[in-house]
Write an enzyme that holds these catalytic residues in place. Structure first.
Site, PDB file in Angstrom:
ATOM      1  N   LYS A 146      -4.078 -10.344   7.212  1.00 41.20           N
ATOM      2  CA  LYS A 146      -4.209 -11.821   7.219  1.00 41.20           C
ATOM      3  C   LYS A 146      -3.599 -12.305   5.760  1.00 41.20           C
ATOM      4  O   LYS A 146      -3.751 -11.571   5.015  1.00 41.20           O
ATOM      5  CB  LYS A 146      -5.786 -12.143   7.450  1.00 41.20           C
TER       6      LYS A 146
ATOM      7  N   HIS B 195      -0.673   2.897   0.696  1.00 37.31           N
ATOM      8  CA  HIS B 195       0.649   2.761   0.183  1.00 37.31           C
ATOM      9  C   HIS B 195       1.046   3.005  -0.963  1.00 37.31           C
ATOM     10  O   HIS B 195       2.174   3.559  -1.322  1.00 37.31           O
ATOM     11  CB  HIS B 195       0.678   1.100   0.243  1.00 37.31           C
TER      12      HIS B 195
END
Length: 174
Positions: free
Chosen positions: A103, A37
């Site tokens: 998650k 990212h």
């Protein structure tokens, strides 16, 4: 209610989902963790073309294990998504990302971007990486191979069970 979805997603697909919906996902998704990212955002800063087209796509926050013989991938459980919170709003806005899989809860900035631009967050079951790997029928590194398990993989999924944890309307299971 269980919904059957295939990537890429339309905005209508995403807006039809609500927090708590059970989903079975098939199609192509890309992987990416914090190192990937960071590189994607650095490329955006420089005006460079990204190595993958994320428009209408999903990113799965995972660092998969090496593939055992005869398998496309090893264990592929979700990683904690909060580590991508510094980058996700920009990728949603500028790249047209429609879904994230991971998650844990997300920051308010991520939730705001999801609501404004039309993106959902699917929860994958933590601790079930070997089971999740059964839904991955193909895996190949497509960018940043020097990052090892944090490289960007192109995964082909067949019937991965997920839950809409945060929808594009601002509702959250958290």
């Amino acid at each position: 209610m269980k919904k059957i979805l295939t990537t890429p997603f339309s905005l209508e697909d995403i807006r039809s989902l609500n927090a708590g919906d059970r989903v079975v996902l098939s199609g192509v998704v890309y992987t990416g963790r914090d190192a990937a990212h960071k590189r994607l955002c650095a490329m955006l800063d420089k005006g460079e073309a990204l190595p993958v087209d994320l428009n209408g796509q999903a990113i799965y926050f995972v660092g998969p294990c090496p593939a055992p013989p005869g398998r496309p991938i090893g264990s592929a459980g979700p990683t904690t998504s909060g580590r991508m919170d510094a980058y996700s709003p920009r990728i949603i806005k500028e790249c047209g990302l429609r879904a994230m899989i991971g998650k844990g809860d997300r920051s308010q900035a991520v939730k705001d971007a999801m609501q404004e631009y039309g993106c959902v967050y699917f929860a994958a079951t933590g601790g079930a990486g070997a089971l999740i790997a059964n839904s991955i029928v193909k895996a190949e590194v497509v960018a940043f191979d020097d990052l090892g398990p944090e490289a960007i993989y192109k995964l082909e999924l067949k019937e991965l069970p997920l839950v809409v944890a945060i929808d594009s309307h601002g509702k959250s299971m958290y």
